[in-house]
Design a protein around this motif. Sequence first.
Motif, PDB file in Angstrom:
ATOM      1  N   LYS A  48       0.565  -1.137   0.148  1.00  0.00           N
ATOM      2  CA  LYS A  48       0.051  -0.043   0.005  1.00  0.00           C
ATOM      3  C   LYS A  48       0.807   1.208  -0.022  1.00  0.00           C
ATOM      4  O   LYS A  48       0.085   2.402  -0.430  1.00  0.00           O
ATOM      5  CB  LYS A  48      -0.745   0.119   1.337  1.00  0.00           C
ATOM      6  N   ASN A  51       1.229   2.469  -3.957  1.00  0.00           N
ATOM      7  CA  ASN A  51       0.245   3.519  -4.457  1.00  0.00           C
ATOM      8  C   ASN A  51      -0.150   4.480  -3.619  1.00  0.00           C
ATOM      9  O   ASN A  51      -1.338   5.311  -3.899  1.00  0.00           O
ATOM     10  CB  ASN A  51      -0.945   3.037  -4.991  1.00  0.00           C
ATOM     11  N   LEU A  53      -1.465   4.542  -0.508  1.00  0.00           N
ATOM     12  CA  LEU A  53      -2.541   4.345   0.429  1.00  0.00           C
ATOM     13  C   LEU A  53      -1.961   4.476   1.837  1.00  0.00           C
ATOM     14  O   LEU A  53      -2.560   5.020   2.806  1.00  0.00           O
ATOM     15  CB  LEU A  53      -3.269   3.196   0.224  1.00  0.00           C
ATOM     16  N   ARG A  77      -2.146   6.571  -8.641  1.00  0.00           N
ATOM     17  CA  ARG A  77      -3.034   5.415  -8.641  1.00  0.00           C
ATOM     18  C   ARG A  77      -3.776   5.121  -9.724  1.00  0.00           C
ATOM     19  O   ARG A  77      -3.903   3.900  -9.830  1.00  0.00           O
ATOM     20  CB  ARG A  77      -3.961   5.904  -7.301  1.00  0.00           C
ATOM     21  N   ARG A  78      -3.970   6.143 -10.457  1.00  0.00           N
ATOM     22  CA  ARG A  78      -4.565   5.792 -11.773  1.00  0.00           C
ATOM     23  C   ARG A  78      -3.535   5.055 -12.652  1.00  0.00           C
ATOM     24  O   ARG A  78      -4.079   4.290 -13.712  1.00  0.00           O
ATOM     25  CB  ARG A  78      -5.061   7.022 -12.551  1.00  0.00           C
ATOM     26  N   ILE A  80      -1.466   2.717 -11.784  1.00  0.00           N
ATOM     27  CA  ILE A  80      -1.174   1.448 -10.913  1.00  0.00           C
ATOM     28  C   ILE A  80      -2.512   0.698 -10.744  1.00  0.00           C
ATOM     29  O   ILE A  80      -3.477   1.073 -10.320  1.00  0.00           O
ATOM     30  CB  ILE A  80      -0.790   1.777  -9.596  1.00  0.00           C
ATOM     31  N   TYR A  82      -4.781  -2.158  -9.249  1.00  0.00           N
ATOM     32  CA  TYR A  82      -5.009  -2.372  -7.704  1.00  0.00           C
ATOM     33  C   TYR A  82      -6.095  -3.669  -7.367  1.00  0.00           C
ATOM     34  O   TYR A  82      -7.076  -3.307  -8.015  1.00  0.00           O
ATOM     35  CB  TYR A  82      -5.253  -1.210  -7.014  1.00  0.00           C
ATOM     36  N   ILE A  84      -7.562  -6.253  -4.642  1.00  0.00           N
ATOM     37  CA  ILE A  84      -7.729  -6.741  -3.351  1.00  0.00           C
ATOM     38  C   ILE A  84      -8.243  -7.792  -3.121  1.00  0.00           C
ATOM     39  O   ILE A  84      -9.251  -8.408  -3.796  1.00  0.00           O
ATOM     40  CB  ILE A  84      -8.153  -5.293  -2.358  1.00  0.00           C
ATOM     41  N   GLN A  86     -10.831  -8.897  -0.975  1.00  0.00           N
ATOM     42  CA  GLN A  86     -12.364  -8.817  -0.900  1.00  0.00           C
ATOM     43  C   GLN A  86     -12.993  -8.426  -2.507  1.00  0.00           C
ATOM     44  O   GLN A  86     -14.028  -8.075  -2.648  1.00  0.00           O
ATOM     45  CB  GLN A  86     -13.115  -8.051   0.059  1.00  0.00           C
ATOM     46  N   ILE A  87     -11.818  -8.303  -3.421  1.00  0.00           N
ATOM     47  CA  ILE A  87     -12.316  -7.795  -4.817  1.00  0.00           C
ATOM     48  C   ILE A  87     -12.846  -6.455  -4.777  1.00  0.00           C
ATOM     49  O   ILE A  87     -12.281  -5.475  -5.624  1.00  0.00           O
ATOM     50  CB  ILE A  87     -13.498  -8.606  -5.225  1.00  0.00           C
ATOM     51  N   GLY A  88     -13.792  -6.052  -3.791  1.00  0.00           N
ATOM     52  CA  GLY A  88     -14.286  -4.637  -3.809  1.00  0.00           C
ATOM     53  C   GLY A  88     -14.938  -4.216  -5.169  1.00  0.00           C
ATOM     54  O   GLY A  88     -14.684  -3.165  -5.352  1.00  0.00           O
ATOM     55  N   LEU A  89     -15.438  -4.998  -5.849  1.00  0.00           N
ATOM     56  CA  LEU A  89     -16.547  -4.530  -7.022  1.00  0.00           C
ATOM     57  C   LEU A  89     -17.564  -3.692  -6.456  1.00  0.00           C
ATOM     58  O   LEU A  89     -18.109  -3.927  -5.246  1.00  0.00           O
ATOM     59  CB  LEU A  89     -16.998  -5.682  -7.774  1.00  0.00           C
ATOM     60  N   PHE A  90     -18.150  -2.918  -7.288  1.00  0.00           N
ATOM     61  CA  PHE A  90     -19.029  -1.731  -6.883  1.00  0.00           C
ATOM     62  C   PHE A  90     -20.352  -2.520  -7.168  1.00  0.00           C
ATOM     63  O   PHE A  90     -20.748  -2.710  -8.263  1.00  0.00           O
ATOM     64  CB  PHE A  90     -18.714  -0.563  -7.465  1.00  0.00           C
ATOM     65  N   TYR A 101     -14.097   1.457 -14.641  1.00  0.00           N
ATOM     66  CA  TYR A 101     -14.138   2.777 -13.414  1.00  0.00           C
ATOM     67  C   TYR A 101     -13.138   3.712 -13.518  1.00  0.00           C
ATOM     68  O   TYR A 101     -13.167   5.007 -13.642  1.00  0.00           O
ATOM     69  CB  TYR A 101     -13.982   1.968 -11.987  1.00  0.00           C
ATOM     70  N   ARG A 150     -10.312  -5.079 -14.130  1.00  0.00           N
ATOM     71  CA  ARG A 150     -10.547  -3.648 -13.758  1.00  0.00           C
ATOM     72  C   ARG A 150      -9.320  -3.073 -13.505  1.00  0.00           C
ATOM     73  O   ARG A 150      -8.885  -1.978 -13.854  1.00  0.00           O
ATOM     74  CB  ARG A 150     -11.496  -3.592 -12.491  1.00  0.00           C
TER      75      ARG A 150
END
Lengths: 316, 219
Positions: A48, A51, A53, A77-78, A80, A82, A84, A86-90, A101, A150
């Motif tokens: 982290k 990028n 964070l 960040r754009r 790189i 990333y 994670i 838990q995937i974190g899909l919207f 996105y 993504r």
Amino acid sequence: MEVIQFDAVGHAYQPGIPVVKDLNLRIEKGEFVTLIGPSGCGKTTILKMVNGLIEPTEGEIHVHGKPLSEWDPIALRRKIGYVIQQIGLFPHLSIADNITYVLDLEGVSKTDQRKRAEELIDLIGLDPSYLDRYPRELSGGQKQRVGVARALANDPEIILMDEPFGAVDEISRRGLQEEIVALHKKLKKTILFVTHDIEEAFRLGSWMILFKDGKIEQQGRREELVFRPATPFVESFFGLKNFVSYLTLTAVEELMDSDSPRLTDHAITVGQSAMDAIKLMFFHRVDCVSVKNEKNELVGNFRLAHAKEQMERPSK
Amino acid sequence: MAFIVRMGQLLVDRKDFFLKLVGEHIVLSLIAIAWITVIGISLGIYITRQKRIANLVLAMTNVLYTIPSIALFGFLVSFTGIGNTSALIALTAYGILPIIRNTYVGIEEVDPQIVEAAIGMGSTDRQLLLKVQIPIALPVIIAGFRTMVVMTIALAGIASFIGAGGLGVAIWRGITTNFTEMTVVGSLLVALLAMGSDLILGLVERLIRRRVFGTEKGV
């Protein structure tokens, strides 16, 4: 060329209790690096910091040759990718909108976004009909594929992956691991992959870095970490079980002796694992088997003594 | 039975009077709802960005909520006088709690992994809010909005006690002239307005829930 460079980097969430200490690290363009270690060893923190964070409390990080302090964190960040755990899909966005996105953030036109989404869904091996579905309609493995797509949307040079396959079942995970290796070969991205699963690290990375208490314990090819452990910790971390995984994951041709091959009573085919060869030898009580290619031509011999030499040869 | 017939008769005879009151009631409620929504959502969003004052703001709105409405109306009269201004201030003070709280909680409860993914991919704070947090929090915000609307419409009935218009006028007149039918008709009309809005907003809430989560029940 180094795309990521850590110079004497340290990080402490609370003063006096550093989770990362005096880290020096150079990651070359196109490398697939796995960061491995027990939980709490600082590997996610290190990821982290790349990028932005998490900001290092000591030292300096260069990304693409520019110190982090000179990067606009949003722009960085754009560039790189990333992924994670838990995937974190919207949940409120379609798969297509999830994939693009970053392009949406950048203000890319809807038609170009759609085109890119179609390219990427093809790349990750999902049917284009999925583009208009929603994350809740997908299985864990499919979601993770979308997560990878993504991360690739803006064609980043660097991709950070934080235990991305931790939450999927064993069988899907194998498939995803093979696909990410294939993607790496095809796209030549620089990948930093955090995992605590040794077998996963063996399967994926060309370069492994083992961390303990925020410091690099040892880095190198998997053979080096297994057969030339620098410290008792490395030795115990990799242990016999992982020697077995190593043998299972290594193809017989990587360890065979290809000088003046000779025919023996028992043969094994290229692509089978070193473990298969050892089982065959054990079963027939012989100390050498021949290795043949797909056309049934003799290409080498597998012998324990030679295999051991191959395993222990230093890299780079 | 005779009572219901008398009420019906009253409604027909005084149709214009009641229509005017219903109109006033709706206008008063709508203005209050607009104020509450603008102030409440802005404050709710603001305190997700300024966490240190979040608890303070929530505690303050909670305190407002515990003041009896009659007392608050009476108290305001000595500052802003009799009429619609005082009524609007009181209605706003009461309705603001569910909106602030639901906006705040809705945004705070967005899965931290999703927020991290959005930030890690390079969203600015504004993009994070508009493209991720608010859309995902929308069902919760709408639920708060629904509670607030029903409450405001009901409470606007009391506003006539400090000289504001609306159906409270009919209720007040009914009570003071011992005209029960008038009181009941006024009350029923308030209830009807509240229930009607609740029904419509319930449909909207379900629609949004289905869009965001794919089910009407939640995540």
